[in-house]
Design a protein around this motif. Structure first.
Motif, PDB file in Angstrom:
ATOM      1  N   LEU A 300       0.752  -0.111  -2.421  1.00  0.00           N
ATOM      2  CA  LEU A 300       1.717   0.062  -1.333  1.00  0.00           C
ATOM      3  C   LEU A 300       3.135  -0.162  -1.846  1.00  0.00           C
ATOM      4  O   LEU A 300       3.436  -1.196  -2.450  1.00  0.00           O
ATOM      5  CB  LEU A 300       1.409  -0.924  -0.207  1.00  0.00           C
ATOM      6  CG  LEU A 300       2.382  -0.956   0.974  1.00  0.00           C
ATOM      7  CD1 LEU A 300       2.455   0.402   1.670  1.00  0.00           C
ATOM      8  CD2 LEU A 300       1.978  -2.049   1.970  1.00  0.00           C
ATOM      9  N   THR A 401      -0.283  -4.210  -0.253  1.00  0.00           N
ATOM     10  CA  THR A 401      -1.607  -3.741   0.171  1.00  0.00           C
ATOM     11  C   THR A 401      -1.664  -3.520   1.679  1.00  0.00           C
ATOM     12  O   THR A 401      -0.916  -4.130   2.446  1.00  0.00           O
ATOM     13  CB  THR A 401      -2.706  -4.766  -0.179  1.00  0.00           C
ATOM     14  OG1 THR A 401      -2.377  -6.021   0.447  1.00  0.00           O
ATOM     15  CG2 THR A 401      -2.871  -4.952  -1.670  1.00  0.00           C
ATOM     16  N   THR A 487      -0.908   4.320  -0.585  1.00  0.00           N
ATOM     17  CA  THR A 487      -2.135   3.564  -0.363  1.00  0.00           C
ATOM     18  C   THR A 487      -3.414   4.386  -0.481  1.00  0.00           C
ATOM     19  O   THR A 487      -4.513   3.854  -0.315  1.00  0.00           O
ATOM     20  CB  THR A 487      -2.080   2.897   1.012  1.00  0.00           C
ATOM     21  OG1 THR A 487      -1.773   3.904   1.998  1.00  0.00           O
ATOM     22  CG2 THR A 487      -1.025   1.803   1.051  1.00  0.00           C
TER      23      THR A 487
END
Length: 546
Positions: A300, A401, A487
């Motif tokens: 991310l 994340t 992601t």
């Protein structure tokens, strides 16, 4: 109901989950083929609210019905704060909620994608797609499109302060250039995704022109729960999606493919809910593992922005809500309500980039300008006449994340961008260098002529040193610039979530087409490339190329 959608209207050749920047473009392009049926699912409602279409009103949508209303987990690098992450929950997705800044980045950004995911994603390969997307007013470069569906226009009525900011940039020695050049970009007035002074979302650009096609069906209020599969381990194929519609869980069936276009937060969440993700994490939530894919929800990246807000003498967007401005907008699409707020920007390369070996000739900071003090993450009314000169960290080294909070599809996932967490501290060092450049611009004669010497943010800033203002702005007041990516990254390597044709590894019949596939965040804003990803995905699925 056409035969192409089954007796209950919930079966089609292609099922697209998410009607945002990429999803709307993808569904519209797929439906150009009359031989296929396309079912587009959107969790939000239709884009009916006036605020969705009046440019300067976008922050009025925050925390409302058209927003997924996300917050990060506490960020140690930002004094333990959570950071508000608005994401569009309506037709057009975040293109219906954003600040309409059309900033494509640099050719080198896309060549870096090609290094990770093959030549399909190089700048030269993507230029025809940008040209197919854009309907640019007065194109300044041959790579800019002039006849596409997405309107990209000059601002109709920018504030005089914007000209003062650009004069300040020139005074400080920065080049003024046309926007959206492939290289050597300096400071520019922002081109905006508007049409005649109103927002032009992908719902406007793609879905409304396509709505009469009998082979395209758009279902709003459809919250996806998980992707369904048939077959056994090693030979699984996506067959559809379980979706909540009007409080009832329905099975939407795909004859050919399911394409996830929910964005950088919702796509990895849905993959994990469907059993594709880090095996240990899925097991913690009692989810059967179909594919152990550790990179789902990893990688991310986001652009962090820290703004300095000097007080101004008047004439700013502080007055945008006066009745006279509404009359001006409704009568002629003129005035302050046509503003996208971020009316100018520029790219700079700090000495940190030189010392850390960043690619030559590329910036590490974007400077953003607004004729208003953008404070409180846009969640509070503009407090006074003021300006914003902010520094955006273009290429963060920190990686965060997306993780499940629970196996409940209605529960918001855990968002951890891990801002300023890189072990060498380069991200923070670069931000402080960017804020020092903001101070230089504020101190010019050009901006000094329209400011008072006081500060809206940080409050009491006139009693601080520039270094103190910078540190406080970075740690206490910084926030997202709304550009999360990465992601469900694409790549040629076996660990990538999707391959260069956007197919999810480990299963058949499932692709991803949204900003989550970007392996690295661009040195620009992410709406334009997200739309391009939708366009490329349609061609990959239909086996055609420009």
């Amino acid at each position: 109901m056409t035969a192409g959608f089954g007796a209950d209207g919930l079966e089609a050749d292609y099922v697209v989950v998410g009607a945002g920047s990429a999803g709307a473009a993808l569904a519209a392009r797929l439906s150009e083929d009359p031989n296929v049926s396309v079912l587009l699912l959107e969790a939000g409602g239709p884009d009916k609210a006036l605020e969705l279409h009046v440019p300067a009103a976008f922050s009025k949508l925050f925390r409302g019905a058209y927003d997924w209303n996300y917050d990060t987990v506490p960020q140690p690098g930002l004094e333990g704060r959570t950071v508000y992450w608005p994401r569009g929950k309506t037709l057009g997705g975040s293109s219906s909620l954003n600040a309409m800044m059309w900033i494509r980045g640099f050719a080198a950004d896309y060549d870096e994608w090609a290094d990770a995911a093959g030549p399909t994603w190089s700048w030269d390969a993507l230029v025809p797609y940008f040209q197919r997307v854009e309907r640019t007013s007065d194109p300044a470069d041959a790579t800019q499109g002039a006849h596409g569906p997405q309107s990209v226009e000059h601002q109709r009525d920018p504030r005089p302060h914007t000209a003062a900011f650009l004069a300040a940039a020139a005074e400080a020695g920065h080049p003024l250039t046309p926007p959206n050049l492939p290289a050597a970009q300096g400071f520019s007035q922002t081109m905006v995704s508007q049409r005649r002074g109103a927002r032009a979302s992908t719902a406007d650009a793609y879905l409304r022109p396509a709505k009469k096609r009998r082979n395209l069906r758009v279902v709003t209020g459809a919250h996806a729960r998980r992707v369904t599969f048939a077959g056994v381990e090693g030979d699984r194929r996506a067959t559809g999606v379980y979706v909540d519609i009007d409080g009832i869980t329905r099975h939407v069936r795909a004859r050919r493919e399911v394409v996830l276009a929910g964005g950088t937060i919702n796509t990895p969440q849905l993959l994990m809910l469907s059993g594709i993700g880090p095996a240990e994490h899925l097991a913690e939530h009692g989810i059967d593992v179909l594919v152990d894919a550790p990179d789902v929800g990893a990688n991310l990246q986001d652009h962090l922005v820290a703004g300095l807000a000097p007080a101004a003498k008047g004439g700013t967007l502080f007055a945008a809500e006066k009745p006279a401005e509404l009359v001006k907008y409704l009568a002629a699409r003129k005035g302050m309500l046509t503003s996208n707020v971020g009316e100018a920007y520029g790219f700079v390369r700090t000495d940190v980039a030189d010392r850390t070996g960043a690619p030559e000739g590329l910036p590490d900071i974007e400077i953003i300008f607004a004729s208003a003090p953008y404070v409180g993450e846009g969640l509070v009314p503009t407090p006074a006449h003021g300006l914003t000169v902010g520094a955006i960290l273009l290429r963060p080294r920190s990686r965060g994340t997306i993780r499940l909070a629970s196996a409940d599809p209605s529960a918001a996932p855990l968002i951890d961008p891990a801002y300023l967490s890189d072990p060498d501290g380069i991200d923070a060092e670069t931000m402080l260098a960017g804020l020092a450049e903001c101070e230089r611009l504020i101190d010019t004669d050009a901006l000094g002529a329209v400011t008072t010497g006081g500060w809206v943010q940080p409050e009491g800033g006139e009693h601080m040193t520039p270094a103190e203002r910078a540190e406080l702005s970075m740690r206490r007041y910084s926030h997202t610039l709304y550009h999360p990516v990465g992601t469900a990254r694409m790549g040629t390597d076996a660990a990538s979530v999707v391959d260069p044709e956007l197919r999810v590894r480990g299963v058949a019949g499932l692709r991803v087409a949204d900003a989550s596939v970007m392996p690295t965040v661009i040195r620009g804003h992410t709406n334009a490339p997200a739309i391009v990803i939708g366009e490329v995905a349609a061609d990959l699925i239909l086996g055609r190329r420009i």
